[in-house]
Design a protein around this motif. Sequence first.
Motif, PDB file in Angstrom:
ATOM      1  N   PHE A  82       6.902  13.237   2.138  1.00  0.00           N
ATOM      2  CA  PHE A  82       5.723  12.564   2.655  1.00  0.00           C
ATOM      3  C   PHE A  82       5.711  12.793   4.161  1.00  0.00           C
ATOM      4  N   ILE A  83       4.544  13.033   4.730  1.00  0.00           N
ATOM      5  CA  ILE A  83       4.401  13.359   6.151  1.00  0.00           C
ATOM      6  C   ILE A  83       3.308  12.473   6.740  1.00  0.00           C
ATOM      7  N   LEU A  84       3.536  11.955   7.947  1.00  0.00           N
ATOM      8  CA  LEU A  84       2.501  11.172   8.627  1.00  0.00           C
ATOM      9  C   LEU A  84       2.720  11.238  10.123  1.00  0.00           C
ATOM     10  N   PHE A  85       1.731  10.775  10.861  1.00  0.00           N
ATOM     11  CA  PHE A  85       1.900  10.672  12.311  1.00  0.00           C
ATOM     12  C   PHE A  85       1.358   9.336  12.782  1.00  0.00           C
ATOM     13  N   THR A  86       1.858   8.919  13.929  1.00  0.00           N
ATOM     14  CA  THR A  86       1.395   7.705  14.586  1.00  0.00           C
ATOM     15  C   THR A  86       1.628   7.861  16.079  1.00  0.00           C
ATOM     16  N   GLY A  87       1.156   6.937  16.853  1.00  0.00           N
ATOM     17  CA  GLY A  87       1.386   6.982  18.292  1.00  0.00           C
ATOM     18  C   GLY A  87       2.841   6.664  18.614  1.00  0.00           C
ATOM     19  N   HIS A  88       3.373   7.299  19.632  1.00  0.00           N
ATOM     20  CA  HIS A  88       4.776   7.071  19.994  1.00  0.00           C
ATOM     21  C   HIS A  88       5.042   5.625  20.372  1.00  0.00           C
ATOM     22  N   ASP A  89       4.014   4.925  20.851  1.00  0.00           N
ATOM     23  CA  ASP A  89       4.192   3.539  21.273  1.00  0.00           C
ATOM     24  C   ASP A  89       3.750   2.530  20.212  1.00  0.00           C
ATOM     25  N   LEU A  96       0.822  -1.206   0.000  1.00  0.00           N
ATOM     26  CA  LEU A  96       0.000   0.000   0.000  1.00  0.00           C
ATOM     27  C   LEU A  96       0.859   1.261   0.000  1.00  0.00           C
ATOM     28  N   MET A  97       1.914   1.279   0.810  1.00  0.00           N
ATOM     29  CA  MET A  97       2.795   2.442   0.844  1.00  0.00           C
ATOM     30  C   MET A  97       3.530   2.606  -0.484  1.00  0.00           C
ATOM     31  N   ASP A  98       3.960   1.496  -1.098  1.00  0.00           N
ATOM     32  CA  ASP A  98       4.596   1.574  -2.426  1.00  0.00           C
ATOM     33  C   ASP A  98       3.654   2.236  -3.421  1.00  0.00           C
ATOM     34  N   ALA A  99       2.408   1.775  -3.438  1.00  0.00           N
ATOM     35  CA  ALA A  99       1.421   2.316  -4.379  1.00  0.00           C
ATOM     36  C   ALA A  99       1.154   3.795  -4.108  1.00  0.00           C
ATOM     37  N   VAL A 126       3.887  11.007  17.258  1.00  0.00           N
ATOM     38  CA  VAL A 126       5.163  11.294  16.611  1.00  0.00           C
ATOM     39  C   VAL A 126       4.885  11.586  15.147  1.00  0.00           C
ATOM     40  N   TRP A 127       5.502  12.637  14.652  1.00  0.00           N
ATOM     41  CA  TRP A 127       5.378  13.039  13.252  1.00  0.00           C
ATOM     42  C   TRP A 127       6.639  12.595  12.526  1.00  0.00           C
ATOM     43  N   LEU A 128       6.441  11.915  11.415  1.00  0.00           N
ATOM     44  CA  LEU A 128       7.545  11.391  10.623  1.00  0.00           C
ATOM     45  C   LEU A 128       7.477  11.972   9.218  1.00  0.00           C
ATOM     46  N   GLU A 129       8.639  12.105   8.593  1.00  0.00           N
ATOM     47  CA  GLU A 129       8.676  12.591   7.220  1.00  0.00           C
ATOM     48  C   GLU A 129       9.682  11.795   6.419  1.00  0.00           C
ATOM     49  N   LYS A 130       9.428  11.729   5.145  1.00  0.00           N
ATOM     50  CA  LYS A 130      10.345  11.127   4.193  1.00  0.00           C
ATOM     51  C   LYS A 130      10.596  12.189   3.140  1.00  0.00           C
ATOM     52  N   ARG A 131      11.805  12.739   3.140  1.00  0.00           N
ATOM     53  CA  ARG A 131      12.148  13.792   2.193  1.00  0.00           C
ATOM     54  C   ARG A 131      12.443  13.172   0.830  1.00  0.00           C
ATOM     55  N   CYS A 132      11.901  13.779  -0.197  1.00  0.00           N
ATOM     56  CA  CYS A 132      12.072  13.268  -1.554  1.00  0.00           C
ATOM     57  C   CYS A 132      12.922  14.199  -2.402  1.00  0.00           C
ATOM     58  N   VAL A 133      12.817  15.502  -2.158  1.00  0.00           N
ATOM     59  CA  VAL A 133      13.542  16.509  -2.916  1.00  0.00           C
ATOM     60  C   VAL A 133      14.290  17.365  -1.924  1.00  0.00           C
ATOM     61  N   GLU A 134      15.578  17.438  -2.071  1.00  0.00           N
ATOM     62  CA  GLU A 134      16.389  18.263  -1.160  1.00  0.00           C
ATOM     63  C   GLU A 134      16.608  19.628  -1.738  1.00  0.00           C
ATOM     64  N   VAL A 163       4.917   0.475  17.923  1.00  0.00           N
ATOM     65  CA  VAL A 163       6.225  -0.079  17.580  1.00  0.00           C
ATOM     66  C   VAL A 163       6.278  -0.614  16.149  1.00  0.00           C
ATOM     67  N   ALA A 164       5.357  -1.474  15.769  1.00  0.00           N
ATOM     68  CA  ALA A 164       5.394  -2.076  14.425  1.00  0.00           C
ATOM     69  C   ALA A 164       5.199  -1.032  13.321  1.00  0.00           C
ATOM     70  N   PRO A 165       4.219  -0.134  13.429  1.00  0.00           N
ATOM     71  CA  PRO A 165       4.092   0.885  12.387  1.00  0.00           C
ATOM     72  C   PRO A 165       5.321   1.772  12.279  1.00  0.00           C
ATOM     73  N   ARG A 166       5.875   2.178  13.407  1.00  0.00           N
ATOM     74  CA  ARG A 166       7.075   3.025  13.356  1.00  0.00           C
ATOM     75  C   ARG A 166       8.230   2.289  12.698  1.00  0.00           C
ATOM     76  N   ALA A 167       8.375   1.007  12.987  1.00  0.00           N
ATOM     77  CA  ALA A 167       9.448   0.228  12.362  1.00  0.00           C
ATOM     78  C   ALA A 167       9.255   0.164  10.850  1.00  0.00           C
ATOM     79  N   LEU A 168       8.021  -0.030  10.406  1.00  0.00           N
ATOM     80  CA  LEU A 168       7.736  -0.057   8.971  1.00  0.00           C
ATOM     81  C   LEU A 168       8.107   1.275   8.330  1.00  0.00           C
ATOM     82  N   TYR A 169       7.660   2.376   8.919  1.00  0.00           N
ATOM     83  CA  TYR A 169       7.932   3.692   8.340  1.00  0.00           C
ATOM     84  C   TYR A 169       9.429   3.999   8.343  1.00  0.00           C
ATOM     85  N   GLU A 170      10.107   3.695   9.430  1.00  0.00           N
ATOM     86  CA  GLU A 170      11.540   3.969   9.504  1.00  0.00           C
ATOM     87  C   GLU A 170      12.312   3.130   8.490  1.00  0.00           C
ATOM     88  N   LYS A 171      11.897   1.895   8.283  1.00  0.00           N
ATOM     89  CA  LYS A 171      12.521   1.034   7.265  1.00  0.00           C
ATOM     90  C   LYS A 171      12.351   1.639   5.870  1.00  0.00           C
TER      91      LYS A 171
END
Length: 97
Positions: free
Chosen positions: A55-62, A41-44, A89-97, A64-72
């Motif tokens: 890309f920007i998203l948030f999840t609960g700090h605890d 789903l994330m690939d698509a 926790v807010w996470l981002e994946k930078r695509c253009v620097e 564990v499995a979703p955070r591991a997926l996003y960090e990977k």
Amino acid sequence: MAFSGRELVGSVRGWQTESGVEVGRLCVASGWTRRGVASALMDALESSFSRPQRFILFTGHDAVAPRALYEKRGYRLFATEETAATTLVWLEKRCVE
């Protein structure tokens, strides 16, 4: 959305904003976790936007499995937010620097 036959087994949504693509509600049905549904789903989702800044998203700090997926997938923590019920926790994946 992800289906197995006629059964909905997962979904994710994303929308373009000024600062990038916001990712919301990645969900995988019980019994379908750890089978590649979330990654597919994330690939698509990520491939459906043409050169976003990030890309920007948030999840609960605890969460564990979703955070591991996003960090990977290259997402990194950039902010935290305290709510009455939990810490987000807010996470981002930078695509253009």
